[in-house]
Design an enzyme around this catalytic site. Sequence first.
Site, PDB file in Angstrom:
ATOM      1  N   HIS A 199      -2.035   4.330  -5.949  1.00  0.00           N
ATOM      2  CA  HIS A 199      -3.344   4.991  -6.085  1.00  0.00           C
ATOM      3  C   HIS A 199      -3.203   6.480  -6.401  1.00  0.00           C
ATOM      4  CE1 HIS A 199      -5.015   1.254  -4.677  1.00  0.00           C
ATOM      5  NE2 HIS A 199      -4.354   1.340  -3.551  1.00  0.00           N
TER       6      HIS A 199
ATOM      7  N   LYS B  45       0.828  -1.207   0.000  1.00  0.00           N
ATOM      8  CA  LYS B  45       0.000   0.000   0.000  1.00  0.00           C
ATOM      9  C   LYS B  45       0.861   1.255   0.000  1.00  0.00           C
ATOM     10  CE  LYS B  45      -3.923  -0.204   0.092  1.00  0.00           C
ATOM     11  NZ  LYS B  45      -4.912  -0.320  -0.998  1.00  0.00           N
TER      12      LYS B  45
END
Length: 360
Positions: free
Chosen positions: A97, A79
């Site tokens: 992201h 992440k």
Amino acid sequence: MSTQKAHIWLRDEDRSTERRTALTPKNARILIEQGFDLTVERSDKRAFPDKDYEKVGCTLADPRSWVDAPSDTVVLGLKELAETPSELPHRMIHFAHIYKDQTGWEKEMARFVNGGGLLYDIEFLVGEDGRRVAAFGYWAGWMGAALGVHRLLERRAGKNIITNGVSPFESQSDIIDKLKALADEVDGPMPNAIVVGAKGRSGTGASECLEAVGLPVTKWDMEETRILNRTALLSHDLLVNCVLMTGPGLLLANQTHLSAPQSRMKVISDVSCDPFSDFNPLPLYKAPTSWTDPVIKVGKNSEGDDVEVTSIDNLPSLLPAQAAEEFSDQFLAPLMRFPDGVEWKNAELKFHEIRQKAGL
């Protein structure tokens, strides 16, 4: 073509709830046998203990010591990073992201550009066929459906269990048993569900979870959403959204639609979880929900019932070992091709495309 194998540094995840890993001890051993050097940061939350990595030949290091690792080190994680350091000199592999105009994307790109580093975003590691080489999609869909149906069934039984927070489950079968027991507390027909994006990895996982519990499931994909029958969509009790949007074109429901005539929607599980994107097909909430607050109220349906959303952005971490094992097995072959495989070249091209878009 590179002849020397890379030094891969598996970092401890910055996010406190992230227990998954991109590399299991079993596959770390295979990489070492193939000539890779492996450093693994100690972690008190990773689903696999430090000693299992040490046992197969990995060098252990302190958490976040990757910051001071030699610049030719390849830093592997899952992440997004913490906000420091401000400059990133390494080649880094993780889900960032930031490639779909998410909030703060330009600032994050600047960290790599200013530090001379390079991001290989796992979401954009694609082969010659354009398909991702490794993904957690199945388990994201499965767990998203599980949380959605849990909330739906507990509301039917007059309970509030997951509103107090969620934590990792022992196994897939344990979850199914709990959901079936919850369903049995109320007589009568089971509520129904619809999965949008049903043909993809996430949609497959979501559908299989719901069917295992015994819910009637409607499955929609591109053909069914090309001309959207929103009345039919909202006539279901549960919606599991697994559509990955990369551009405009699909609006499933907004606030006004929820209370339209014949809408009986009660719970929405937004597996795709992209509230910061302009392309979000469910503009009903402004930020992901969390393990401590997994459900939020977003409106009422035509019958006056609350409509709630659950949208946790690291769903597979609720089944960390199972999800990580499958992902690591998918990811092993691409890692062995680093950095010359087509997937790495495609990811590097994507990085430079976004860098140019940011004007950096």
